[in-house]
Design an enzyme around this catalytic site. Structure first.
Site, PDB file in Angstrom:
ATOM      1  N   HIS A  22       8.020   8.129   9.067  1.00  0.00           N
ATOM      2  CA  HIS A  22       9.383   7.602   9.203  1.00  0.00           C
ATOM      3  C   HIS A  22      10.233   8.468  10.133  1.00  0.00           C
ATOM      4  O   HIS A  22      11.449   8.425  10.069  1.00  0.00           O
ATOM      5  CB  HIS A  22      10.097   7.528   7.849  1.00  0.00           C
ATOM      6  CG  HIS A  22       9.475   6.569   6.885  1.00  0.00           C
ATOM      7  ND1 HIS A  22       8.430   6.908   6.074  1.00  0.00           N
ATOM      8  CD2 HIS A  22       9.754   5.277   6.599  1.00  0.00           C
ATOM      9  CE1 HIS A  22       8.090   5.875   5.327  1.00  0.00           C
ATOM     10  NE2 HIS A  22       8.871   4.871   5.621  1.00  0.00           N
ATOM     11  N   PHE A  43      11.036   0.678  11.536  1.00  0.00           N
ATOM     12  CA  PHE A  43      10.986   2.089  11.941  1.00  0.00           C
ATOM     13  C   PHE A  43      10.111   2.150  13.190  1.00  0.00           C
ATOM     14  O   PHE A  43       9.110   1.440  13.266  1.00  0.00           O
ATOM     15  CB  PHE A  43      10.332   2.960  10.861  1.00  0.00           C
ATOM     16  CG  PHE A  43      11.201   3.230   9.665  1.00  0.00           C
ATOM     17  CD1 PHE A  43      11.960   4.394   9.579  1.00  0.00           C
ATOM     18  CD2 PHE A  43      11.246   2.337   8.608  1.00  0.00           C
ATOM     19  CE1 PHE A  43      12.749   4.652   8.472  1.00  0.00           C
ATOM     20  CE2 PHE A  43      12.033   2.583   7.492  1.00  0.00           C
ATOM     21  CZ  PHE A  43      12.790   3.745   7.425  1.00  0.00           C
ATOM     22  N   GLU A  86       4.381  -6.631  12.702  1.00  0.00           N
ATOM     23  CA  GLU A  86       5.055  -6.248  13.945  1.00  0.00           C
ATOM     24  C   GLU A  86       4.408  -6.953  15.132  1.00  0.00           C
ATOM     25  O   GLU A  86       5.094  -7.325  16.091  1.00  0.00           O
ATOM     26  CB  GLU A  86       5.032  -4.725  14.115  1.00  0.00           C
ATOM     27  CG  GLU A  86       5.879  -3.966  13.084  1.00  0.00           C
ATOM     28  CD  GLU A  86       5.272  -3.909  11.693  1.00  0.00           C
ATOM     29  OE1 GLU A  86       4.061  -4.229  11.550  1.00  0.00           O
ATOM     30  OE2 GLU A  86       5.990  -3.559  10.739  1.00  0.00           O
ATOM     31  N   ILE A 119       5.868   0.473  15.020  1.00  0.00           N
ATOM     32  CA  ILE A 119       5.832  -0.383  16.195  1.00  0.00           C
ATOM     33  C   ILE A 119       4.393  -0.614  16.659  1.00  0.00           C
ATOM     34  O   ILE A 119       4.104  -1.570  17.367  1.00  0.00           O
ATOM     35  CB  ILE A 119       6.703   0.222  17.327  1.00  0.00           C
ATOM     36  CG1 ILE A 119       7.212  -0.885  18.257  1.00  0.00           C
ATOM     37  CG2 ILE A 119       5.967   1.317  18.096  1.00  0.00           C
ATOM     38  CD1 ILE A 119       8.386  -0.462  19.138  1.00  0.00           C
ATOM     39  N   ASP A 129       8.013   4.164  13.851  1.00  0.00           N
ATOM     40  CA  ASP A 129       6.661   4.520  13.408  1.00  0.00           C
ATOM     41  C   ASP A 129       5.807   3.280  13.120  1.00  0.00           C
ATOM     42  O   ASP A 129       4.602   3.391  12.965  1.00  0.00           O
ATOM     43  CB  ASP A 129       6.733   5.341  12.126  1.00  0.00           C
ATOM     44  CG  ASP A 129       7.788   6.427  12.208  1.00  0.00           C
ATOM     45  OD1 ASP A 129       7.407   7.597  12.231  1.00  0.00           O
ATOM     46  OD2 ASP A 129       8.994   6.098  12.253  1.00  0.00           O
ATOM     47  N   GLU A 168      11.969  -7.545   9.902  1.00  0.00           N
ATOM     48  CA  GLU A 168      11.732  -7.396   8.463  1.00  0.00           C
ATOM     49  C   GLU A 168      13.054  -7.076   7.759  1.00  0.00           C
ATOM     50  O   GLU A 168      13.745  -6.133   8.159  1.00  0.00           O
ATOM     51  CB  GLU A 168      10.708  -6.269   8.235  1.00  0.00           C
ATOM     52  CG  GLU A 168       9.333  -6.649   8.749  1.00  0.00           C
ATOM     53  CD  GLU A 168       8.442  -5.468   9.106  1.00  0.00           C
ATOM     54  OE1 GLU A 168       8.679  -4.363   8.606  1.00  0.00           O
ATOM     55  OE2 GLU A 168       7.505  -5.670   9.908  1.00  0.00           O
TER      56      GLU A 168
HETATM   57  C1  LIG Z   1       3.638  -1.328   9.402  1.00  0.00           C
HETATM   58  C2  LIG Z   1       4.839  -1.187   8.530  1.00  0.00           C
HETATM   59  N1  LIG Z   1       5.894  -1.988   8.735  1.00  0.00           N
HETATM   60  C3  LIG Z   1       7.014  -1.850   7.984  1.00  0.00           C
HETATM   61  C4  LIG Z   1       7.078  -0.908   7.006  1.00  0.00           C
HETATM   62  C5  LIG Z   1       8.359  -0.730   6.185  1.00  0.00           C
HETATM   63  N2  LIG Z   1       8.125  -1.146   4.793  1.00  0.00           N
HETATM   64  C6  LIG Z   1       7.776  -0.262   3.842  1.00  0.00           C
HETATM   65  S1  LIG Z   1       7.474  -0.987   2.379  1.00  0.00           S
HETATM   66  C7  LIG Z   1       7.846  -2.521   2.975  1.00  0.00           C
HETATM   67  C8  LIG Z   1       7.733  -3.718   2.080  1.00  0.00           C
HETATM   68  C9  LIG Z   1       6.341  -3.907   1.541  1.00  0.00           C
HETATM   69  O1  LIG Z   1       6.272  -4.964   0.635  1.00  0.00           O
HETATM   70  P1  LIG Z   1       4.944  -5.361  -0.105  1.00  0.00           P
HETATM   71  O2  LIG Z   1       3.785  -5.282   0.816  1.00  0.00           O
HETATM   72  O3  LIG Z   1       5.167  -6.649  -0.781  1.00  0.00           O
HETATM   73  O4  LIG Z   1       4.725  -4.209  -1.190  1.00  0.00           O
HETATM   74  P2  LIG Z   1       5.705  -3.803  -2.396  1.00  0.00           P
HETATM   75  O5  LIG Z   1       6.674  -2.812  -1.869  1.00  0.00           O
HETATM   76  O6  LIG Z   1       6.366  -5.028  -2.868  1.00  0.00           O
HETATM   77  O7  LIG Z   1       4.843  -3.192  -3.444  1.00  0.00           O
HETATM   78  C10 LIG Z   1       8.204  -2.440   4.331  1.00  0.00           C
HETATM   79  C11 LIG Z   1       8.596  -3.575   5.164  1.00  0.00           C
HETATM   80  C12 LIG Z   1       5.953  -0.088   6.826  1.00  0.00           C
HETATM   81  N3  LIG Z   1       5.928   0.867   5.868  1.00  0.00           N
HETATM   82  N4  LIG Z   1       4.843  -0.249   7.587  1.00  0.00           N
END
Ligand SMILES: Cc1ncc(C[n+]2csc(CCOP(=O)(O)OP(=O)(O)O)c2C)c(N)n1
Lengths: 428, 337
Positions: free
Chosen positions: B129, B83, B60, B87, B85, B29
């Site tokens: 996190h 992260f 993931e 996985i 967390d 990501e």
């Molecule tokens: C399972 C998981 N994988 C990765 C993340 C890290 N992460 C946090 S926000 C984000 C992007 C999310 O984008 P979106 O779903 O489009 O929502 P937006 O932030 O645009 O509102 C990521 C990859 C996470 N929080 N949870």
């Protein structure tokens, strides 16, 4: 690995497609390729219509407010001026709240913050269109649900500051609110998890013969998680009374929506594959959001099954305080966004109706600024993250289980002894 | 020789291996254009093109599952889970597929891949996190589990992991990504640039998997640590003027039992430190190993310093985090016994 066996040597080499946004830093953004149908154009199926009747709506855009601020077409929810003014006030409050908390993070008063700038209409209008008893399973940009449902701003801020007024005892990251009474399920940092949970809650409501419905929320990026697909499968199979919202704000941190599949199909069109009702809605149009959620809620309430709604919008700011969007997208892209600013659009509508004017608008801005500022003062009296010390250490060991087992009791005592050693006195 | 922080060292390891081996592909990501939220893959897409370093959908399970397919084809995927967390949606693929493929196919299919992921607290990341889930992976037959504690090792171990024919879970201590940690959370962190140990050779070199290092020699007791906790252990030992031998394990599975055994037999005492929650943690495994192999040499019960058995609480991050004081109490206890 370009080796081809002789028998295949005259076949074309395969090539991998890796989606790429049209514009990167330094480019001039131009959204003219986005199809924006005229307001009022999309038909509005009957509440009892079969799911298939919505399928064309998965590829268009439900819009109510036109460029002049007039509400047009079959989706116009014909809201009374007081409701419109309340939505405007809630949206403005969210924006002012976001700005102040963003600055509080920059001032070191908390660790983290996430804004929903440009997306305020979505949560606020959804809250207005649903009943207070309905349950939301939000992700982290739906602060508008709490604001619209009258949750105290001071408590929201205390949560952000992780101070003694935080109902979650400083355990959750800022903005990861939870409040049962206001129909706001606990936010998880793990993306997508709340989506099947919303479906399960709705199924339970049906099992119990209740009349409450649920709404699940997810971002465009997180639709790639398996949980998204599990939720749709369960919702469809059991015809759960649930609304499943995708907030497509175009960006998932630095990854554009194409990385989640938006190049090939809309997010609303995911509904077609499951055979469930779907709508694609202008997320910067508070009236369209309201109308769509209302429509889906009525279907859910009358056992017509779930609806997937894509709210088409744009994340005007960085992903969070930890993100610098100028590293991956052009500056000023938000201003080019063809669907405008949701607050300005709703305001224009009220003005067109003769129910609003500049004077009242500035008075409202002033009032909101004062309210938010006062709330912040009040919240900071209870402390900010940076002055969290060694108060209330034992609370850290509570709620892991309903009863505290021996090992946590031991660890709590060890932790207190550690604090004593560190401070040279008893922790308060 | 260059001076690098850990993120830069990890970034460089990717570059070195992508230059040497066209089968190495890197994704995760935000890993492509932007180079990851921690910037570990910055610049790789520009240098190697979009099909060798790219953004992955937020899935993931999808990231690990596709890596299985790529490895089966003959590529060497190096994937980033943003992260540790997060996985868990990939856990089924890792545990049921990645780890068992060589065994269940009698070596017909192998899984040469690296799953990189930042772990640990000390950044006010709250419960989603900050976790240290290494024990969930050391309990899985077929995986290798690696945790570097400094930039030099991070680069050398990552190169070794990419070259390794088996799947490696590579846990990166995010607390020390951008600078060293003196072990005391209440003191400012000095940048790696001012830290001698951060000299990182250019080009290819490896730090072997499965080998621990005695980072401080001593005769009174053995401290076993890894990742961020190596720094806490060194600080605590220095603060308390104890002649402890501190071992940086570097690889948790398979662990370097020889180095551990030799040290504990010499000192007769053993203290284990992990940031993760206590119960069922990796420290328990170490404790059992030491007890099995060094029992008749021990002068004191083996002691553990760990995080508490609660989720990581945002506001109480430093009260959760095992710091020098928790270490001091345990050091005293082991020495007194
Ligand atoms: C399972 C998981 N994988 C990765 C993340 C890290 N992460 C946090 S926000 C984000 C992007 C999310 O984008 P979106 O779903 O489009 O929502 P937006 O932030 O645009 O509102 C990521 C990859 C996470 N929080 N949870």
């Amino acid at each position: 690995m370009n080796k081809q066996s002789p028998s295949r040597s005259n076949r074309p080499a395969l090539a991998l497609h890796v989606p790429e946004p049209k514009y990167r830093p330094g480019d001039t953004p131009d959204f003219s390729s986005i199809q924006v149908p005229a307001a009022g154009e999309a038909p509005r199926p009957d509440i009892a219509a079969p799911d298939e009747e919505t399928f064309p709506l998965c590829n268009s855009l439900v819009r109510v407010l036109d460029d002049q601020g007039k509400a047009v077409g079959p989706w116009d929810p014909k809201l009374d001026p007081d409701t419109l003014r309340k939505m405007l006030k809630d949206m403005k409050t969210v924006r002012v709240f976001d700005d102040r908390m963003y600055r509080a993070q920059r001032q070191g008063k908390t660790s983290f913050y996430m804004k929903c700038t440009g997306e305020e209409a979505i949560a606020v209008a959804a809250a207005a269109a649903m009943d207070p008893e309905d349950m939301h399973f939000p992700t982290y940009r739906q602060q508008g649900l709490l604001v619209a449902r009258g949750y105290p701003l001071v408590t929201m801020m205390c949560q952000i500051y992780s101070n003694a007024g935080d109902p979650l005892h400083g355990r959750q990251l800022p903005i990861m609110y939870s409040d049962k009474e206001h129909g706001f399920f606990s936010i998880s940092g793990n993306l997508g998890t709340q989506y099947p949970q919303a479906v399960g809650w709705a199924m339970a409501s049906a099992i119990k013969g209740d009349s409450r419905i649920a709404m699940g929320w997810i971002g465009d990026g997180a639709t790639a998680e398996g949980d998204f697909h599990s939720a749709l499968t369960f919702a469809t199979v059991y015809q759960a009374p649930v609304i499943l919202a995708v907030v497509n704000n175009q960006w998932a941190i630095s990854s554009f929506s194409g990385i989640a599949g938006a190049e090939q199909a809309t997010f609303a069109a995911r509904a077609i594959g499951y055979g469930t009702a779907g709508l694609r809605v202008d997320g910067n149009d508070a009236l369209a959001v309201y109308a769509a959620v209302r429509w889906a809620a009525e279907r859910a309430r009358t056992n017509k099954g779930p609806t997937l709604i894509e709210f088409f919008t744009y994340r005007a700011e960085g992903h969070s305080t930890s993100d610098d969007p100028t590293g991956y997208r052009p500056k000023g892209e938000a201003e080019q966004w063809p669907l405008g600013d949701p607050i300005a659009r709703l305001k224009a509508h009220l003005v067109v109706l003769g129910e609003w004017d500049e004077e009242r608008d500035s008075a409202l801005d002033e009032e909101i600024n004062a309210t938010v500022r006062a709330a912040q003062k009040e919240a900071e009296k209870t402390g900010t993250l940076s002055d969290q010390g060694f108060d209330n250490i034992p609370s850290m060991f509570e709620d892991v289980y309903s009863d505290t087992p021996w090992h946590l009791t031991e660890q709590r005592d060890a932790s207190l002894a550690e604090a004593r050693e560190y401070l040279g006195r008893d922790p308060e | 020789m260059s001076t690098r922080n850990m993120i830069e060292a990890i970034n460089d390891a990717h570059r070195v291996m992508m230059e040497r081996d066209p089968d190495v592909v890197v994704y995760g990501e935000d890993a492509g254009y932007f180079g990851g939220v921690f910037r570990a893959t910055a610049g790789l897409q520009k240098q190697f093109g979009k099909t060798r370093c790219f953004d992955a959908p937020i899935s993931e399970g999808g990231i690990v599952g596709t890596a299985v397919g790529m490895a089966a084809y003959g590529l060497k995927p190096v994937i980033e889970i943003q992260f540790a967390d997060y996985i868990y949606p990939g856990y089924d693929q890792i545990v049921s597929e990645v780890a068992k493929m060589r065994y269940r196919t009698a070596g017909e299919w192998t899984m040469p891949m690296v799953i990189r992921t930042p772990y640990g607290g000390g950044i006010f990341g709250g419960q989603t996190h900050s976790q240290s889930p290494e024990a969930l992976f050391t309990h899985v037959a077929g995986l290798k589990v690696v945790v570097p504690s400094n930039p030099y090792d991070a680069k050398g171990l990552l190169i070794a992991a990419i070259e390794d024919p088996d799947p490696v879970i590579f846990f990166e201590p995010k607390r020390i990504y951008n600078g060293p940690f003196d072990g005391h959370h209440d003191r400012p962190v000095t940048p790696w640039a001012k830290h001698e140990k951060s000299a990182v050779p250019d080009g290819h070199y490896t730090v072997p998997l499965g080998k621990a290092e005695v980072v401080r020699a001593g005769g009174d007791l053995t401290v076993l640590a890894y990742g961020t906790m190596v720094h806490v252990a060194l600080a605590a030992v220095a603060d308390n003027d104890i002649d402890a031998e501190v071992i940086d394990l570097k690889t948790l599975l398979p662990v370097d039992i020889e180095t551990i055994e030799a040290s504990v037999k010499k000192t007769g005492r053993c203290l284990i430190v992990q940031e993760a929650t206590r119960t069922g943690g990796y420290g328990a495994e170490l404790s059992a190993l030491v007890q099995e192999r060094c029992f008749y040499h021990l002068e004191a019960p083996v002691e553990r310093v760990t995080g508490w058995d609660t989720p990581y609480p945002h506001a109480y991050e430093w009260i959760y985090f095992p710091g020098p004081i928790r270490m001091k109490t345990a050091l005293k206890k082991v020495m007194a016994a």
